[in-house]
Design an enzyme around this catalytic site. Structure first.
Site, short mmCIF file in Angstrom:
data_model
loop_
_atom_site.label_atom_id
_atom_site.label_comp_id
_atom_site.label_asym_id
_atom_site.label_seq_id
_atom_site.Cartn_x
_atom_site.Cartn_y
_atom_site.Cartn_z
CB SER A 23 2.94 0.89 -5.83
OG SER A 23 2.04 1.22 -4.81
CB SER B 266 -1.38 -1.20 0.65
OG SER B 266 -0.60 -0.77 1.75
CD GLU B 267 1.74 3.47 1.20
OE1 GLU B 267 0.53 3.19 1.00
OE2 GLU B 267 2.15 4.04 2.23
CG ASN B 268 2.81 -2.83 0.95
OD1 ASN B 268 1.73 -2.26 0.89
ND2 ASN B 268 2.94 -4.05 1.43
N GLY B 269 2.47 -2.29 -2.67
CA GLY B 269 2.31 -3.07 -3.88
C GLY B 269 1.11 -4.00 -3.96
#
Lengths: 233, 218, 233, 218
Positions: free
Chosen positions: D88, D46-49
């Site tokens: 990320s 997930s691109e939030n980390g």
């Protein structure tokens, strides 16, 4: 969990070939992928290009490949500890591309992160910038440096797990994390392979997605170049 | 009397101010750490990936995984951190390091520096020096004023391949402290017992001498 | 050790002024600098530009500054959880620069690391690239994006020490590390201030050199936006 | 019968292969995780980390500091890791993520996608979608074939502001599975009981129908 674990260095380097380009982690002899280097010597891979901050010393690290004349070209920032290196370079046997250390690190990181090139002030006005595009931003001059392209990255970590997650110790971290995922295949060797789940997810230095193969290394010498100590009173 | 290496290091140590993050090059600069005033807070960064370097380890406590950019075994102070090369040069390129001290083979009056290559003879490489001099705003060079043949290394124009252009702010040699500005070397201090004339004779670049030049207090 | 510790949020934000540009860490409401935001509301600083991935929700996070009409311009990637935001934007009261999330992160990191600009493929062929320089590398098109410039970065960490070293927890890390050192002054608030020397130097996420001021935060609400759970059988 | 959202998610789940790192967008794509075969190894980014996302937490065990890009509370699997936004997107831009699944408002026959803005009406922002579609080599779009007025969203040319150009490789709708290549939508599969004619009628873009079109097996 996607399993990246391979049995040993032989399996990890089975498809390494002559004329390839390799990235190798380490600063001096600190944090170098000792097992991968030994295997490259054993396999007698030839005419390779090595991207590594240093070139080892005469009888250890990348110096072993140099002695064996396996290296066609070195891309490094500093090669001052290696007589054989200097001899091969000055005689023209060895092609050398000297690159500022921060630029070297960022050319790895650019490849890892999908940036094609970047502007850095390092080397502007010097022979490093010759033939390269330069450009002014806010009154300061920068040099355009392309990302590296390599076939294999060989890195060494302190701890790792089968998912490919890596943790480094002290200054043996150096270029190793920046090289992970910067080549087509990243091979990590670790001093200690731990169970998946044993590493704190908050303190994983390199997530496994950047690593294609990982193995438990062995017989680490971890030679010290400059043993500087003081005496207890 | 001209300074020795330790003298140069001691004088440069006076330039280190409270709250400074400092990067020390190999050679004389490394010695500077030993002479920084003890009543100020300073942190030493080494570009191989450590902030908060301490003294050399006690014999038997050295760790192959903890070295400085000179490949010497070191220790760390409380509050230290380790990081990768990319982040290390983010500190340098991003101007977070306050003071850079490094050696040189030549310096010219416009602030150029040469310290990485003698064509056809010596090629050790630039290491992190090109990154450091291209970004730092406060660069002090530690060097001998002349080479072993007595020829000046404080020049109108560098003869060796450059490491960086127009970047050096101050030079501390065995003979003098020089400020580099307006295309000239401004003589700020003399080494103890060294005459202005001796400094003038050892300096090929434009030397500006304004009024009485004090001796260094070391 | 260079001491960065300040007494409280009032001291940390004493010289904040109207019309400044701020970076604020956080993703949604996760990892936002709650104390700094409350203080900005209390100080009633006006006409500010905020660089933050999101704009909070109507009654929390940056939404508080929006309700108060303190924000002149928002630079964000996603603002979908905030009705007041959408109202101000569509009515033209609020200037908005929508930026792809990875570009937003890298514009921070570029400022932190001294890169003036970088080439990214994100947004090529879209209105995000309008008026920007584009360029081909290896057959793929990229957009040149400049580094951010900001007066203050407000970040929130899990743990920190007086040297300014920071450690983050879980996904509350997000943009916070990339914003440290990316503004003239970086102010870090931490849930837990620990003794200098208590953090493992191998696991410091942000070295203190990137932080100018640090303080022990208080009264963290840490509101959850989407509480998704499952039931135990 | 046309698929519902869960049906679309189930069909897309079949595209997920052993050893894939997958990024799931908000909405239908999030549901895909629930239907991936259990005998293969997949990790969700997930691109939030976070890499290695697991199921939603048990009631009472949710942690405000552990969420996905949809701001939902999540858990992590053994071998997971947390990282900053820059790293990320290094995973995404650097093509380390193997498969990207996201929603769309419109897709065109040359692979353009629009999913972030309706001028003057709705502006939520692109979030990480523009980075994802600009870099990923394997992009599957999950969407309804038509809007609520029955108008096709599978178009010759997108009418809304684009998120990315020439990037979509496959589209799974409530009616069909389409491959996007050579400036056309190639009909690969029909939803159970949905006729080729119905799909043709709901598709504004060029639709290529080669031979007998099988029904999806869900």
């Amino acid at each position: 969990m996607i399993n990246k674990k391979v049995k040993n260095v032989q399996e990890a380097l089975a498809d390494v070939k002559s004329k390839m380009t390799f990235m190798l982690g380490g600063f001096g002899l600190c944090g170098i992928p000792e097992n991968a280097i030994s295997e490259l010597v054993r396999l007698d891979i030839r005419e390779v290009t090595c991207i590594s901050n240093n070139a080892g010393v005469d009888d250890f690290g990348l110096g072993l490949l140099l002695q064996n004349k396996q290296i066609k070209k070195m891309i490094s920032s500093y090669v001052g500890e290696n007589d054989e290196f200097e001899r091969q370079m000055l005689s023209g046997e060895l092609e050398v591309e000297l690159t500022p250390q921060g630029t070297l690190a960022e050319k790895c990181r650019a490849a890892q992160a999908g940036f094609p090139a970047f502007y850095t002030p390092a080397g502007f006005g010097t022979e490093v910038a010759e033939g390269k595009e330069t450009r002014e931003f806010d009154g300061k001059m920068y040099v355009l440096e392309p990302a590296f392209k390599a076939d294999f990255a060989f890195v060494k970590a302190w701890k790792g797990d089968a998912a490919g997650n890596l943790v480094f110790k002290g200054t043996s971290r150096n270029f190793n994390p920046n090289m992970c995922g910067a080549a087509t295949i990243t091979v990590a060797e670790v001093e200690e392979m731990v169970e998946v789940g044993a590493l704190d997810p908050n303190n994983v230095h390199i997530p496994g997605i950047f690593v294609q193969r990982i193995f438990q290394g062995k017989n680490y010498e971890k030679r010290i170049e400059q043993r500087t100590v003081r005496q207890k009173q | 009397m001209a300074l020795d290496k330790i003298g140069i290091a001691k004088r440069i140590a006076q330039e280190v101010q409270d709250g400074f993050y400092v990067n020390l090059g190999i050679g004389i600069p490394t010695l500077v750490a030993n002479y920084v005033r003890e009543d100020i807070e300073v942190e030493f960064q080494s570009e191989n990936g450590v902030l908060g370097m301490g003294a050399f380890p006690f014999d038997g406590e050295e760790d192959a995984d903890i070295i400085n950019a000179g490949k010497q075994t070191i220790t760390t102070m409380p509050g230290a951190s380790f990081f990768d090369s990319s982040m290390s040069f983010a500190m340098i390129r991003g101007k977070h390091v306050d003071l850079t001290i490094l050696g040189a083979m030549e310096v010219s009056e416009n602030g150029d520096i040469a310290n990485w290559k003698i064509p056809g003879k010596m090629v050790k490489g630039m290491g992190g020096a090109m990154d450091l001099v291209a970004s730092a705003e406060n660069i002090i060079v530690a060097m001998m004023h002349t080479n072993k043949h007595g020829e000046s290394k404080i020049l109108k124009k560098c003869s060796l391949p450059l490491t960086g252009v127009g970047c050096v702010t101050k030079v501390v040699t065995n003979l003098a402290v020089l400020e580099v500005k307006d295309n000239a070397f401004y003589l700020l201090e003399r080494a103890p017992g060294v005459s202005v004339e001796a400094i003038q004779n050892a300096t090929e670049g434009t030397l500006i001498i304004n009024g009485e030049i004090p001796e260094m207090a070391i």
